[in-house]
Design a protein around this motif. Structure first.
Motif, PDB file in Angstrom:
ATOM      1  N   VAL B 285       0.844  -1.197   0.000  1.00 30.91           N
ATOM      2  CA  VAL B 285       0.000   0.000   0.000  1.00 30.91           C
ATOM      3  C   VAL B 285       0.878   1.244   0.000  1.00 30.91           C
ATOM      4  O   VAL B 285       0.632   2.195  -0.742  1.00 30.91           O
ATOM      5  CB  VAL B 285      -0.958   0.004   1.216  1.00 30.91           C
ATOM      6  N   THR B 286       1.903   1.228   0.850  1.00 31.09           N
ATOM      7  CA  THR B 286       2.801   2.379   0.910  1.00 31.09           C
ATOM      8  C   THR B 286       3.461   2.607  -0.449  1.00 31.09           C
ATOM      9  O   THR B 286       3.602   3.737  -0.906  1.00 31.09           O
ATOM     10  CB  THR B 286       3.888   2.152   1.980  1.00 31.09           C
ATOM     11  N   ALA B 287       3.863   1.517  -1.109  1.00 31.33           N
ATOM     12  CA  ALA B 287       4.539   1.638  -2.406  1.00 31.33           C
ATOM     13  C   ALA B 287       3.540   1.726  -3.554  1.00 31.33           C
ATOM     14  O   ALA B 287       3.932   1.836  -4.712  1.00 31.33           O
ATOM     15  CB  ALA B 287       5.455   0.432  -2.607  1.00 31.33           C
ATOM     16  N   ARG B 288       2.256   1.670  -3.272  1.00 34.92           N
ATOM     17  CA  ARG B 288       1.177   1.671  -4.264  1.00 34.92           C
ATOM     18  C   ARG B 288       1.419   0.599  -5.340  1.00 34.92           C
ATOM     19  O   ARG B 288       1.246   0.826  -6.519  1.00 34.92           O
ATOM     20  CB  ARG B 288       1.026   3.056  -4.882  1.00 34.92           C
ATOM     21  N   ASP B 289       1.802  -0.584  -4.840  1.00 33.15           N
ATOM     22  CA  ASP B 289       2.049  -1.724  -5.723  1.00 33.15           C
ATOM     23  C   ASP B 289       0.719  -2.472  -5.888  1.00 33.15           C
ATOM     24  O   ASP B 289       0.422  -3.438  -5.177  1.00 33.15           O
ATOM     25  CB  ASP B 289       3.122  -2.607  -5.082  1.00 33.15           C
ATOM     26  N   ILE B 290      -0.105  -1.991  -6.841  1.00 30.34           N
ATOM     27  CA  ILE B 290      -1.498  -2.422  -6.916  1.00 30.34           C
ATOM     28  C   ILE B 290      -1.699  -3.935  -7.084  1.00 30.34           C
ATOM     29  O   ILE B 290      -2.538  -4.518  -6.384  1.00 30.34           O
ATOM     30  CB  ILE B 290      -2.247  -1.662  -8.035  1.00 30.34           C
ATOM     31  N   PRO B 291      -0.945  -4.633  -7.954  1.00 32.50           N
ATOM     32  CA  PRO B 291      -1.206  -6.076  -8.101  1.00 32.50           C
ATOM     33  C   PRO B 291      -1.066  -6.835  -6.779  1.00 32.50           C
ATOM     34  O   PRO B 291      -1.860  -7.723  -6.486  1.00 32.50           O
ATOM     35  CB  PRO B 291      -0.145  -6.531  -9.102  1.00 32.50           C
ATOM     36  N   VAL B 292      -0.075  -6.455  -5.980  1.00 32.51           N
ATOM     37  CA  VAL B 292       0.124  -7.124  -4.696  1.00 32.51           C
ATOM     38  C   VAL B 292      -1.043  -6.794  -3.761  1.00 32.51           C
ATOM     39  O   VAL B 292      -1.581  -7.664  -3.075  1.00 32.51           O
ATOM     40  CB  VAL B 292       1.474  -6.720  -4.077  1.00 32.51           C
ATOM     41  N   VAL B 293      -1.438  -5.499  -3.731  1.00 34.05           N
ATOM     42  CA  VAL B 293      -2.554  -5.091  -2.873  1.00 34.05           C
ATOM     43  C   VAL B 293      -3.809  -5.879  -3.245  1.00 34.05           C
ATOM     44  O   VAL B 293      -4.515  -6.408  -2.389  1.00 34.05           O
ATOM     45  CB  VAL B 293      -2.820  -3.580  -3.001  1.00 34.05           C
ATOM     46  N   GLN B 294      -4.068  -5.963  -4.560  1.00 36.69           N
ATOM     47  CA  GLN B 294      -5.258  -6.689  -5.017  1.00 36.69           C
ATOM     48  C   GLN B 294      -5.221  -8.146  -4.583  1.00 36.69           C
ATOM     49  O   GLN B 294      -6.207  -8.685  -4.074  1.00 36.69           O
ATOM     50  CB  GLN B 294      -5.363  -6.629  -6.543  1.00 36.69           C
ATOM     51  N   ALA B 295      -4.066  -8.778  -4.760  1.00 33.97           N
ATOM     52  CA  ALA B 295      -3.957 -10.185  -4.406  1.00 33.97           C
ATOM     53  C   ALA B 295      -4.202 -10.387  -2.921  1.00 33.97           C
ATOM     54  O   ALA B 295      -4.969 -11.264  -2.514  1.00 33.97           O
ATOM     55  CB  ALA B 295      -2.582 -10.717  -4.793  1.00 33.97           C
ATOM     56  N   CYS B 296      -3.563  -9.522  -2.095  1.00 34.61           N
ATOM     57  CA  CYS B 296      -3.750  -9.655  -0.642  1.00 34.61           C
ATOM     58  C   CYS B 296      -5.208  -9.425  -0.260  1.00 34.61           C
ATOM     59  O   CYS B 296      -5.789 -10.185   0.516  1.00 34.61           O
ATOM     60  CB  CYS B 296      -2.868  -8.648   0.099  1.00 34.61           C
ATOM     61  N   ALA B 297      -5.805  -8.368  -0.814  1.00 36.51           N
ATOM     62  CA  ALA B 297      -7.192  -8.052  -0.490  1.00 36.51           C
ATOM     63  C   ALA B 297      -8.097  -9.223  -0.856  1.00 36.51           C
ATOM     64  O   ALA B 297      -8.991  -9.607  -0.097  1.00 36.51           O
ATOM     65  CB  ALA B 297      -7.639  -6.791  -1.224  1.00 36.51           C
ATOM     66  N   LEU B 298      -7.845  -9.821  -2.016  1.00 34.51           N
ATOM     67  CA  LEU B 298      -8.674 -10.938  -2.465  1.00 34.51           C
ATOM     68  C   LEU B 298      -8.525 -12.124  -1.514  1.00 34.51           C
ATOM     69  O   LEU B 298      -9.515 -12.766  -1.155  1.00 34.51           O
ATOM     70  CB  LEU B 298      -8.269 -11.343  -3.882  1.00 34.51           C
ATOM     71  N   ILE B 299      -7.298 -12.378  -1.074  1.00 30.63           N
ATOM     72  CA  ILE B 299      -7.087 -13.506  -0.165  1.00 30.63           C
ATOM     73  C   ILE B 299      -7.787 -13.254   1.169  1.00 30.63           C
ATOM     74  O   ILE B 299      -8.500 -14.119   1.695  1.00 30.63           O
ATOM     75  CB  ILE B 299      -5.576 -13.742   0.065  1.00 30.63           C
ATOM     76  N   PHE B 300      -7.623 -12.033   1.721  1.00 28.45           N
ATOM     77  CA  PHE B 300      -8.288 -11.705   2.990  1.00 28.45           C
ATOM     78  C   PHE B 300      -9.804 -11.818   2.852  1.00 28.45           C
ATOM     79  O   PHE B 300     -10.478 -12.409   3.689  1.00 28.45           O
ATOM     80  CB  PHE B 300      -7.924 -10.279   3.439  1.00 28.45           C
ATOM     81  N   ALA B 301     -10.347 -11.237   1.770  1.00 28.83           N
ATOM     82  CA  ALA B 301     -11.793 -11.249   1.590  1.00 28.83           C
ATOM     83  C   ALA B 301     -12.313 -12.669   1.432  1.00 28.83           C
ATOM     84  O   ALA B 301     -13.341 -13.037   1.998  1.00 28.83           O
ATOM     85  CB  ALA B 301     -12.180 -10.398   0.387  1.00 28.83           C
TER      86      ALA B 301
END
Lengths: 306, 326, 538
Positions: B285-301
């Protein structure tokens, strides 16, 4: 026994009539009966509000004023020492009250405005409006809110405005659920039906018949949501994606001074410094919880259930 | 079809549908990015060709719905795309596959969560049930006051207090939970002691309060009063009459709190610099690395949705009205 | 009279506190009670009289929020007030059993009926697991339950309310107890179901020679069940006598007032002038049909009673008339003109002329508005009056409903049940309507209060010429107030006509069953009714 069958009178039927009192007098009476936890909570909240309002007059130094010595020990000049770039910790704590509480309050108000309004609308109009809004909220709530907030912050960037907007929208889903549920309970009441049968307009029904009857649970919820929002924002700031420097904020202060904790065995006071803002957060949350507990007990009579 | 199977299938369908909608929400995140984010990722000096190549790689020259199906198709095959970091304006690409970033960290996070759950769930149920049974006793009041204070504290406050007490002042446990894939199990447990203790404290407080409320609610049922009036012993009333009806509420409490645990993990991982998926997400999130954020969010959700789905299904399976239809 | 040795239960000066508004209040104020073996005592009283609390105290039990504070409760020599929890457990279920008001809530949803029926027997060592099933089947047969062999294999949610109530009695009988406490066991049932449940319960009590405390607010029911009757009010005993004496010659004025309630009767009058006509109405909630081709007329200045049991569609008919539920077919005519099917299509004037009074006055008034606001709003709304004009009209309306200006600033929470319903009547009158729909307006009220409300409604009709549509399940109310009667059953009109015609033979089948099922306040009614209904069926 009196001759009830002969002298029956509707006027004399037993009913409990409360003494007429102004709200001020009633509040005083309630306050006198309040438990010590509630008193403690109200006292703490009042102190925090005063500190937040009069921060510039109370704080010994400026919010972002930088002195020569970083990590200075506790002293007369810096009662709680200085932080990693030499700012007075006490002053930042005081300004932090203003920023952290201010942002949390603004967020909670916004969340209630959105969630409460939508919830009321869903409860009254029912049908497809209710269906659409409820399904939307279900989906939003299927993503843990901290995770959702992190994702949105990565897109919109971390600033006070986007923080308030994002958390408010996410939190409004919970307000929506509650507002809808309590309003549903009121909407099915015969007096609401009576008002509709009379031909009253929707706005009147909402304002005069429904709103006054759902206020107590909503007020209690406001306290709880405030705690939740407050903790979420503190967590985000602590993670470094919330309120950004140089604005003083309790969550980020913990993060900035965390390294000091390693020195606790040499200088306990220094070790305690990062815990101060965290304790400030915890104390306010406990205080609000105490007051809400008391308020819930007063308004619902439910002592144990929740 | 037996109504219970029908109900379960309905719930499964609903769960999948929710997951589908959630994946759309997460996917559309990239749509809201400001137009110049490719330049921000690649740096100011990126040539027009590099930017164009990058845009083409992301598929930004195609309509959104095609990209969504490409993305979700790859995700289902375990491919979450490539990280934004490690890209350079020169077009040299040292970025890593998101899967390679996530996989080892996901294991760490699951280990921490499992360790916490194994301690926290039985403890919380025990405290909650006993507090409900001995309602308004001194024990109940102490447990209640303790948990109310704990839920009012931010996780990082609990974490730092534990660090101060058990790591700095009395050095028992390490401050940093620096595990590697080769750390043996016992050492791993020792290293994750403080983070899992922090999570346990927070989870137990929430779960105990909810369990207590659920049990008290249950004990107020007329059929419990009836069981007492039939002269049954307190033990029999609880085990034979309350318990069979308590599964649904208790399972819901557990699922709710495990879902909460998944989120609490993020902050705790950051405090203890524990190499888990939560910390990865915060960094991304800090680095605004969107693919990683998306993957993490999807796993958490997905975890969150699955846990709640599981609780739903257990509630259905233990509901006599559905088990034995009219 | 029989000797001291016959006495099964003796309660002396029993006092019980209840917790409300953060303090303890005495809710049973020193009651004595004596019950001999095999005797049935009826405990009657209005809501809040403390009947259930006293009944549970006979088992040494106090609900959460109540506590036994004084006196003694001797059951066969054991003082339940002072007995240990273990001693009480041994008696409960085995020698004293309880039958609750709502069987649906009192059976555990997770276990089969059979297991629950024999549970206390096995636990107390009265039944052996191998003969328990036989015993249960025998009890189910005694309680007239269908398919007694397999009845117990079902779960509580799989059987009807009337059957559950009988199963609960079977459960209470499983240990052949010396005493059963029946706590309003038929209150939640329809009258036609009630008859059979009463018969089964009384049969079982007689057969096993069990003593019983029968708690109810219904005098006619208690007259069928009890050997003696004790009247309670506000936690105190008013009087006690054997059933015959109590029915024939009650001593206390309060008791007499309870008896006198159903004395109102007026002759039915017709009128050719029809104010409202319901024409072939068919209606449904979603896809579930509720009304099927319902038609009836409301003559001007007269009262039409719409009678039926739960699920008959009588309340739905009211919703169609008010416009809350547009019918799928048919319609409503008012003063010879068609009314719009839904609320939105009706003018303010249409709405003003049809007013409604609800069953629960509690939920029909906004708890945060004062009486002045509640009654004043229709005056403002329909007649565009303001300030002093509204106040004058509100005072006038309060006079009409026999209350006065001292009520103006009260909130609904500060009114008694009867006063609340009067305020609702005043609110309806404030619109100066031509038709008032009264939906079960008296059924939530105590009997004396009911009487007052009915008299008030009759007087208002005479003075103002307003017409009533009176929706009710209570035949006594129908007899008292109606001019014409519409009998409904499962969404259809079974019979309609002038009161005298409907209430006297020949009846339609359902009307006959309904009328004969309403308990009457005389000893032996139940036997005669069962005999008559048996003949009718044969």
């Amino acid at each position: 026994m009196s001759e009830t069958d002969q002298t029956y009178s509707a006027r004399q039927e037993a009913a409990i009539v409360h003494t007429r009192r102004g709200w001020r007098e009633r509040t005083l009476i309630e306050l006198r009966k309040a438990p010590w936890t509630a008193w403690f909570g109200m006292f703490v909240i009042l102190c925090y509000l005063l500190v937040a309002l009069f921060a510039p007059w109370i704080a010994p130094h400026g919010e972002a004023e930088i002195f020569d010595t970083p990590y200075a020990p506790w002293s007369a000049q810096f009662p709680f020492g200085t932080d990693q770039i030499g700012r007075d910790v006490l002053s930042r704590l005081i300004y932090g009250a203003r920023n952290t509480i201010g942002i949390a309050l603004a967020t909670t108000f916004l969340a209630f405005l959105i969630g409460g309004g939508m919830g009321l609308m869903a409860a009254i109009s029912r049908g497809w409006v209710d269906q659409v809004l409820s399904r939307l909220v279900d989906v939003l709530m299927a993503i843990p809110s901290l995770i959702f907030a992190l994702m949105l912050l990565s897109i919109f960037g971390a600033s006070a405005v986007s923080l308030i907007a994002i958390i408010a929208v996410l939190d409004s889903t919970r307000v929506f659920r509650l507002a809808r549920a309590v309003a549903m309970n009121v909407v099915v009441m015969d007096y609401v039906e009576a008002a509709r049968l009379r031909g009253e307009r929707l706005g009147w029904v909402m304002r005069r018949e429904i709103l006054p009857n759902i206020m107590p649970p909503l007020v209690a919820e406001f306290g709880l949501r405030f705690c939740f929002v407050f903790l979420t924002i503190a967590a985000l700031s602590f993670l470094g994606v919330g309120i950004q420097p140089p604005t003083a904020d309790w969550g980020s202060m913990v993060r900035e001074n965390a390294a000091l904790i390693q020195f606790a065995q040499y200088d306990l006071k220094a070790g305690l410094t990062p815990l101060l803002p965290a304790a400030a957060i915890a104390l306010l949350t406990v205080a609000v919880n105490f007051v809400v507990d008391w308020f819930l007990m007063k308004t619902s009579g439910l002592r144990d259930e929740f | 079809m037996h109504p219970i199977i029908r109900t379960i299938l309905q719930r499964l369908g609903l769960g999948l549908f929710t997951l589908f909608l959630v994946s759309i929400v997460i996917f559309s995140a990239i749509e809201f990015l400001p137009g110049d984010f490719t330049e921000a990722v690649l740096g100011q000096a990126a040539t027009r060709e590099t930017v164009a190549a990058f845009r083409h790689e992301l598929g930004l020259d195609q309509p959104a719905w095609i990209r969504y199906f490409d993305w979700i198709g790859s995700v289902l095959q375990g491919d979450f795309g490539t990280s934004f970091s490690g890209r350079a304006s020169s077009g040299v690409d040292r970025s890593r596959e998101v899967v390679d970033l996530i996989a080892p960290r996901l294991m760490n996070t699951l280990f921490l969560a499992a360790m916490t759950a194994i301690i926290a769930v039985p403890l919380a149920l025990f405290l909650g049930v006993t507090a409900a049974l001995y309602r308004n006793s001194l024990y109940d009041r102490i447990v209640n006051a303790g948990t109310l204070s704990t839920i009012s504290m931010p996780e990082f406050f609990v974490a730092y207090i534990l660090i101060l007490l058990l790591s700095t002042l009395v050095p028992v446990f390490p401050t940093l939970a620096a595990v590697t894939p080769r750390t043996p199990l016992l050492e791993r447990i020792y290293l994750t002691a403080l983070p899992s203790m922090t999570l346990t404290l927070v989870i137990v407080a929430h779960m105990m309060r909810m369990t207590r409320a659920a049990i008290i609610n249950l004990l107020a049922s007329p059929y419990i009063e009836m069981a007492r009036l039939k002269g049954l012993s307190g033990r029999r009333v609880i085990l034979h009459h309350a318990l069979p009806n308590a599964w649904a509420p208790i399972v819901n409490v557990i699922a709710f709190n495990l879902a909460y645990l998944v989120v609490g993990v993020v902050v705790v991982e950051v405090v203890f610099v524990y190499p888990g998926i939560g910390q990865l997400m915060v960094d991304a999130v800090t680095a605004r690395d969107i693919p990683v954020v998306q993957a993490c969010a999807l796993i958490f959700a997905a975890t969150y949705i699955l846990l709640n789905l599981l609780a739903d299904i257990i509630s259905i399976v233990t509901n006599p009205r559905l088990l034995h239809p009219r | 009279m029989s000797s001291e040795a016959d006495i099964l239960l003796r309660m002396r000066d029993v006092r019980i506190d209840g917790f409300a508004d953060e303090q303890w209040h005495e809710i049973i104020k020193g009651v004595d009670l004596t019950l001999r073996k095999g005797e049935v005592l009826g405990l009657i009283g209005e809501s809040g009289a403390g009947k259930s609390t006293l009944g549970l105290a006979a088992m040494g039990f106090a609900r959460p929020g109540c506590r036994l504070t004084g006196g003694e409760i001797l059951f066969d020599g054991v003082d339940l007030m002072r007995a240990s929890e273990r001693q009480k457990q041994r008696l409960r279920g085995a020698r004293i059993a309880y039958v609750a008001q709502s069987a649906a809530a009192a059976f555990n949803p997770a276990h089969r009926l059979l297991d629950q029926t024999v549970e206390s027997g096995i636990r107390h060592g009265v039944l052996r697991p191998d003969n328990a099933r036989e015993t249960a089947v025998e009890l189910y047969r005694a309680m007239d339950l269908p398919d007694p062999e397999h009845f117990g294999d079902r779960f509580p949610h799989q059987v009807s309310g009337g059957q559950l109530q009988r199963a609960m009695t079977a459960m209470a009988m499983a240990c052949r107890p010396d005493l059963i406490v029946f706590d309003e066991p038929t209150t939640a049932l329809d009258v036609t179901t009630q008859v059979n449940v009463l018969a089964a319960m009384r049969g079982a009590v007689k057969r096993f020679d069990t003593a019983a405390i029968y708690i109810t607010h219904d005098l006619a029911v208690v007259a069928q069940m009890a050997d003696r009757i004790k009247v309670l009010r506000h936690g105190e005993e008013i009087e006690e006598a054997d059933t015959e004496t109590m029915l024939r010659a009650p001593k206390q004025p309060y008791t007499r007032s309870l008896w006198a309630v159903r004395s109102i009767r007026k002759p039915g009058e017709g009128s050719a002038d029809k104010v409202l006509e319901v024409r072939g109405v068919t209606a449904a909630y979603g896809t579930r049909p509720v009304l099927e081709d319902v038609s009836f007329d409301v003559p001007r200045g007269r009262t039409v009673a719409v009678v039926g049991e739960s699920g008959s569609g009588k309340s739905t008919a009211a919703r169609v008339i008010t416009g809350l539920l547009p019918p799928t077919d048919g319609g409503v005519r008012f003063n010879g003109q068609d009314l719009a099917p839904d609320l939105a299509g009706r003018s303010k004037e249409d709405l003003r002329r049809i007013q409604m009074i609800y069953q629960m006055a509690d939920t029909a008034m906004n708890p945060r508005q004062t009486v002045r606001e509640i009654i004043g709003r229709p005056v403002q709304f329909y007649f565009a009056k303001t300030g002093a004009e509204v106040d004058a009209r509100v005072s006038e309306l309060l006079q009409m409903i026999e209350l006065d200006d001292s009520f103006l600033d009260r909130l609904p929470g500060e009114l008694s049940g009867g006063q609340k319903q009067r305020i609702c009547i005043a609110r309806a009158l404030a619109a100066d309507p031509e038709v008032i729909i009264c939906d079960e307006v008296t059924s939530a009220l105590d009997q004396i209060v009911q009487d007052g409300i009915l008299k008030l409604l009759m007087r208002l009709q005479k003075d103002l010429g307003v017409s009533y549509i009176f929706i009710t399940h209570d035949i006594a109310t129908v007899r008292a107030i109606s001019d014409e009667i519409v009998v409904m059953y499962q969404g259809r009109v079974v019979e309609k006509g002038m009161k005298e015609d409907i209430l006297s033979p020949p009846h339609a089948d359902y009307t006959a069953l309904l009328l004969s099922s309403v308990p009457e306040m005389e000893v032996g009614w139940l036997d005669r009714t069962l005999a008559a209904q048996g003949d009718g069926a044969a």
